[in-house]
Enzyme design. Structure first.
Site, PDB file in Angstrom:
ATOM      1  N   HIS A 370       0.798  -1.228   0.000  1.00  0.00           N
ATOM      2  CA  HIS A 370       0.000   0.000   0.000  1.00  0.00           C
ATOM      3  C   HIS A 370       0.829   1.275   0.000  1.00  0.00           C
ATOM      4  CE1 HIS A 370      -3.946  -1.907   0.842  1.00  0.00           C
ATOM      5  NE2 HIS A 370      -3.198  -2.807   1.446  1.00  0.00           N
ATOM      6  N   LYS A 561      -8.624  14.046   4.658  1.00  0.00           N
ATOM      7  CA  LYS A 561      -7.759  12.871   4.635  1.00  0.00           C
ATOM      8  C   LYS A 561      -6.705  13.073   5.714  1.00  0.00           C
ATOM      9  CE  LYS A 561      -6.831  13.878   0.224  1.00  0.00           C
ATOM     10  NZ  LYS A 561      -6.911  12.662  -0.556  1.00  0.00           N
ATOM     11  N   ARG A 562      -5.871  12.042   5.992  1.00  0.00           N
ATOM     12  CA  ARG A 562      -4.774  12.247   6.920  1.00  0.00           C
ATOM     13  C   ARG A 562      -3.928  13.439   6.465  1.00  0.00           C
ATOM     14  NH1 ARG A 562      -3.999   8.397  11.223  1.00  0.00           N
ATOM     15  NH2 ARG A 562      -1.999   9.424  11.505  1.00  0.00           N
ATOM     16  N   LYS A 567       0.447  14.679   0.690  1.00  0.00           N
ATOM     17  CA  LYS A 567      -0.936  14.936   0.277  1.00  0.00           C
ATOM     18  C   LYS A 567      -1.174  16.423   0.005  1.00  0.00           C
ATOM     19  CE  LYS A 567      -2.639  10.939   2.952  1.00  0.00           C
ATOM     20  NZ  LYS A 567      -3.310  10.029   1.999  1.00  0.00           N
ATOM     21  N   THR A 669      -8.720   6.509  -1.879  1.00  0.00           N
ATOM     22  CA  THR A 669     -10.059   5.930  -1.982  1.00  0.00           C
ATOM     23  C   THR A 669     -11.103   7.014  -1.700  1.00  0.00           C
ATOM     24  OG1 THR A 669      -9.723   5.123   0.274  1.00  0.00           O
ATOM     25  CG2 THR A 669      -9.541   3.513  -1.509  1.00  0.00           C
ATOM     26  N   LYS A 673     -15.009   8.097  -3.382  1.00  0.00           N
ATOM     27  CA  LYS A 673     -16.241   8.410  -2.634  1.00  0.00           C
ATOM     28  C   LYS A 673     -16.844   9.717  -3.142  1.00  0.00           C
ATOM     29  CE  LYS A 673     -14.072   6.072   1.183  1.00  0.00           C
ATOM     30  NZ  LYS A 673     -13.139   6.243   2.312  1.00  0.00           N
TER      31      LYS A 673
HETATM   32  C1  26V Z   1       2.190   1.964   7.887  1.00  0.00           C
HETATM   33  C2  26V Z   1       2.581   1.969   9.175  1.00  0.00           C
HETATM   34  C3  26V Z   1       4.000   1.943   9.456  1.00  0.00           C
HETATM   35  C4  26V Z   1       4.249   1.365  10.817  1.00  0.00           C
HETATM   36  C5  26V Z   1       3.451   2.081  11.850  1.00  0.00           C
HETATM   37  C6  26V Z   1       1.986   1.947  11.616  1.00  0.00           C
HETATM   38  C7  26V Z   1       1.633   1.984  10.195  1.00  0.00           C
HETATM   39  C8  26V Z   1       0.307   1.996   9.865  1.00  0.00           C
HETATM   40  C9  26V Z   1      -0.075   1.989   8.569  1.00  0.00           C
HETATM   41  C10 26V Z   1       0.867   1.978   7.589  1.00  0.00           C
HETATM   42  C11 26V Z   1       0.379   1.867   6.207  1.00  0.00           C
HETATM   43  C12 26V Z   1       0.575   3.035   5.379  1.00  0.00           C
HETATM   44  C13 26V Z   1       0.113   2.676   4.038  1.00  0.00           C
HETATM   45  C14 26V Z   1      -1.241   3.176   3.698  1.00  0.00           C
HETATM   46  O1  26V Z   1      -2.098   3.433   4.515  1.00  0.00           O
HETATM   47  N1  26V Z   1      -1.443   3.288   2.426  1.00  0.00           N
HETATM   48  C15 26V Z   1      -2.671   3.787   1.855  1.00  0.00           C
HETATM   49  O2  26V Z   1      -3.427   2.670   1.431  1.00  0.00           O
HETATM   50  C16 26V Z   1      -4.644   3.054   0.822  1.00  0.00           C
HETATM   51  C17 26V Z   1      -5.389   1.789   0.513  1.00  0.00           C
HETATM   52  O3  26V Z   1      -4.711   1.030  -0.426  1.00  0.00           O
HETATM   53  C18 26V Z   1      -4.358   3.868  -0.418  1.00  0.00           C
HETATM   54  O4  26V Z   1      -5.571   4.271  -0.983  1.00  0.00           O
HETATM   55  C19 26V Z   1      -3.521   5.092  -0.067  1.00  0.00           C
HETATM   56  O5  26V Z   1      -3.154   5.771  -1.229  1.00  0.00           O
HETATM   57  C20 26V Z   1      -2.277   4.658   0.680  1.00  0.00           C
HETATM   58  O6  26V Z   1      -1.562   5.779   1.156  1.00  0.00           O
END
Ligand code: 26V
Length: 825
Positions: A370, A561-562, A567, A669, A673
């Site tokens: 992701h 969004k975050r 972003k 995503t 929406k």
């Molecule tokens: C990474 C980490 C790193 C360790 C600490 C906790 C943590 C929590 C979440 C993440 C994941 C980051 C990746 C993410 O959220 N990607 C998003 O995924 C969406 C669904 O596929 C996508 O639409 C977004 O563009 C993308 O940023």
């Protein structure tokens, strides 16, 4: 070992009646007999619990039938492993999917209770950070809707994502208490509990048949206890299970310590165990690196794997059929340690040989990536893994040996390429790269949009792609049209139904039928009237929460969004400042009134993101209170963004801001929406925007800015951002006003470094994309000034959103990755 023969045709009671009278009677019964409250003193939360229990009863029979059907027909099961499920509220979703909204509303009305009030009282389950967690929630609903036997596995965090409050424009994080009033949706399954080990040592042991095996002897244990929530699909197609694990001490009162008088020691032990599932990590952009996070990852992976293998053996009594009967999808690398746990179970517990176990295991796992942001790619220090999971570290070395030998012998890799594909990162302290582990341990690795998947092949996974060219595939994300159109926008849903009939409710591609009406003036007016109603509703929320008056006739320009530098909320707010300057400099011009709406949370340790929130609030204060703006521009930051707030904002948006630096947003995503709800997108060629552009056509989306290759080029040459700033007097003026303290007179230097970064490296191309963004916004103004043109665009966006349904995404996963057949309807 099969535990007990399964009886498939055991009797069940008749399904509960769904008439108003029956529902009304049951709500009262639940209130009295399950909640223990007399209706005359019952509080709103009691009514909510009684109503949820009544609705829940009406999905129970389908839940049982769904799992019996899976046993009976020996279908393959899909397991979606995710550290995050950003569910939001469940009651309206469940009622709507089983067609109970009207009878429940009427039943409650007879009891003098308002359904809308109860819906808003339900806590918003925020067991996720953002897009990745929300995607998991959409996928759960779609898997039930398209009738795939599936389980979600995750963690039952006591505290989900923090609650965001504002203190003088700064974000303050407060703990979130979604379980404070209990959770009527869940069933605790104390019988489904597993021991999870940590630490200790690995000893070789000789089997009775003379073969040497490894045995892990952990020196620390906790229990994982299952909590199940039913997830019902559209029209009750199927009910799947979301199984969340809660950590509990092995022996609640650790009898030995207790008996020897160490009462406090015993309780300390119990809170140490419970700490594992106490809180969701609130960062989604930087790998946390803390031991507790790794404990969470292993805890939930091990519990899920033990449960999956137990269920398989119970039904099939052998392991060779695992890849035919089980598909496990890893939602990012967070559950990647599952691959080692599967190998450990097959090798050490069931005595399989390495090659055999490796083949079965790889046949089962699929991995979804992701993000390609280097700081978000997980890796763990070898020393930490060795201490916490010594057997798993051995398995990682063994996997690595196998992969590197293959790379050298079959593919003749160079040392540089070997270093790229190795599971061990040797730069600096040695670390295990979870992305590489997930890739080599799965038969499929997928990206989440066409662009992102191509970038995976070219960047992080280029050498692994060379070694295993069949493995990378694309599955563009989607959203569930039930929550994100039908439930959050009943007005639009009714309008569409009246125009093209109700069939689109069951086949979202039929929204295409709206194309024919996009230029019908009467329909355009109705479409705009629905949008206006939704804007009035949002304006009221803004007034109630912030005391700001906004006009529903202004354009609602939304970025929610975050908060993250890539972003580019900063780009948006700088453009807002530039517009403010223009409006004051040219009061005589025909300005399009706009409300700039922002919402989003910043990771607690992410300074620039938190400062961006403060900047938005500072700018809002200045602009909203300046009479020379004459209400033409308003800026709003809505605190505590979550799923429920999105459900109110999205249907009210005219303009959707999807303006990430090209190459950095894997998919997005939120963009989908807004599209579903008839907003026009202003966006870069990034993530799924690229595919949205293709679906709606160049005339129905406003695209601007550098493309991915251009971004890379700018970054790799010595070209300096200064030149874009020098060439743009508007930009320079806006930057200077922010950085000199015009919006922060109490602390004039507050934004000096933030803005300084744009002159210095401008990693996110805010300065370089600025003029293109301003031009795109002018184009938006022009389009808005022609209401018929705008309505036509908005309608076409809704008409063409079908591709972005998560039902489509899930069907593709089922067919290409999971090998699961999906019934036609
Ligand atoms: C990474 C980490 C790193 C360790 C600490 C906790 C943590 C929590 C979440 C993440 C994941 C980051 C990746 C993410 O959220 N990607 C998003 O995924 C969406 C669904 O596929 C996508 O639409 C977004 O563009 C993308 O940023």
């Amino acid at each position: 070992m099969p535990q007990k023969p399964i009886v498939y045709d055991a009797p069940t009671p008749e399904p509960r009646a769904t008439t108003v009278e029956a529902i009304q009677a049951e709500i009262l019964e639940r209130l009295i007999y399950s909640i223990g409250k007399d209706p005359i003193v019952a509080r709103p939360h009691d009514w909510l619990a009684a109503t949820i229990l009544t609705v829940r009863d009406r999905v129970m029979d389908r839940w049982m039938e769904s799992s019996r059907e899976t046993w009976r027909s020996s279908q393959k099961r899909v397991y979606y492993l995710s550290l995050e499920f950003l569910i939001g509220r469940l009651m309206r979703d469940a009622m709507s999917n089983v067609g109970l909204i009207e009878p429940v509303r009427d039943a409650l009305k007879n009891l003098n209770v308002d359904l809308g009030d109860l819906v808003n009282l339900e806590p918003d389950a925020a067991l996720g950070n953002g897009g990745l967690g929300r995607l998991a929630a959409c996928f759960l609903e779609s898997m039930s809707s398209v009738k795939i036997p599936a389980y979600g596995y995750g963690i039952r965090y006591v505290h989900g994502l923090f609650r965001q409050e504002m203190s003088e424009g700064w974000q303050v994080e407060l703990p979130e208490e979604w379980l404070a009033h209990g959770n009527p949706w869940e069933f605790e399954r104390r019988e489904s509990a597993y021991e999870i080990g940590f630490g200790g040592s690995v000893e070789p042991v000789i089997d009775p048949d003379g073969i040497e095996r490894q045995e892990w002897r952990p020196n620390d244990h906790v229990m994982a206890v299952a909590f199940d929530t039913p997830i019902v699909g559209w029209r009750g197609a199927r009910v799947n299970t979301l199984r969340l694990w809660s950590a509990q001490p092995i022996d609640p009162i650790l009898l030995d310590k207790f008996n020897s008088g160490d009462h406090i020691g015993a309780l300390e032990e119990s809170s140490r165990a419970e700490a594992i599932t106490r809180v969701l990590y609130p960062a989604d952009s930087t790998a946390a690196g803390q031991e507790l996070r790794l404990r969470q990852e292993f805890f939930f992976s091990s519990a899920s794997l033990q449960d999956i293998v137990r269920r398989h053996l119970q039904q099939y009594d052998e392991l060779d059929s695992l890849p035919d009967k089980v598909a496990i999808q890893l939602n990012d690398t967070h559950p990647a340690i599952s691959i080692c746990e599967m190998m450990r179970i097959l090798l050490d517990v069931h005595g399989l040989e390495w090659a055999h176990a490796w083949k079965l295991s790889r046949g089962v796992f699929g991995y979804t990536n992701h993000t390609l942001l280097p700081e978000a790619l997980e890796s763990w220090p070898v020393a930490l893994l060795e201490r916490l999971l010594p057997r798993h570290m051995q398995i990682i070395y063994a996997i690595n040996a196998e992969v590197l030998t293959e790379a050298r012998q079959r593919a003749q890799f160079t040392d540089g390429q070997i270093a790229n594909v190795s599971l061990i990162d040797e730069n600096g302290g040695r670390r295990v790269r979870m992305g590489q582990l997930a890739f080599v341990g799965s038969h499929s690795t997928n990206g989440v949009s066409a662009l992102h998947t191509e970038l995976m092949k070219k960047t992080v996974f280029s050498d692994l792609h060379r070694l295993y060219p069949e493995r990378i595939n694309n599955k563009t994300n989607g959203i569930t049209p039930r929550r994100w159109l039908m439930q959050c926008n009943p007005g639009l849903t009714k309008l569409i139904t009246d125009r093209i009939g109700p069939e689109f409710l069951d086949n979202i591609d039929l929204l295409q039928g709206l194309n024919a009406h996009a230029d019908d003036q009467n329909f355009q007016k109705q479409f705009a009237a629905v949008k206006r109603d939704n804007k009035v509703r949002l304006a009221k929320v803004i007034k109630d929460r912030l005391g700001i008056n906004v006009s529903p006739d202004a354009m609602f320009d939304v970025q929610i969004k975050r908060i993250h530098e890539y972003k580019r909320q900063l780009l948006n707010i700088i453009q807002t400042v530039a517009a403010y300057d223009e409006i004051r400099a040219h009061p005589e011009r025909d300005w399009v009134p706009r409300v700039k709406i922002f919402a989003g949370k910043a990771a607690p340790g992410y300074w620039n993101a938190k400062l961006t929130i403060k900047l938005i609030n500072d700018v809002a204060k200045t602009i909203n209170n300046d009479p020379s703006v004459r209400g033409l521009l308003k800026v709003v930051f809505l605190p505590n963004y979550n799923v429920s707030l999105a459900e109110v904002i999205v249907p009210a948006a005219d303009l959707s801001e999807q303006i990430s630096t090209a190459g950095m947003e894997a998919s997005g995503t939120g963009n989908m929406k807004f599209m579903a709800n008839g907003a026009v997108t202003i966006g870069t060629m990034d993530g799924a925007n690229v595919e949205m552009h293709k679906e709606v056509g160049d005339d129905n989306i406003v695209i601007f800015g550098l493309r991915t290759e251009e971004v890379n080029e700018k970054r790799s040459t010595s070209e300096v951002p200064r030149s874009s700033i020098d060439a743009s007097p508007r930009l320079m003026e806006a930057l200077e006003s922010i950085s000199s303290g015009v919006f922060s007179p109490d602390d004039p230097n507050r934004y000096r470094d933030l803005i300084g970064g744009l002159y210095d490296h401008d990693w996110f191309m805010v300065a370089r994309d600025f003029d293109a963004y301003v031009a795109a916004q002018s184009k938006v103004d022009k389009l808005w000034s022609d209401p018929r043109r705008w309505s036509s665009m908005a309608i076409k966006n809704t008409a063409r959103v079908g591709y972005f349904s998560s039902d489509r995404t899930i069907r593709q996963y089922a067919e290409d990755i999971w090998g699961v057949s999906v019934p036609e309807t």
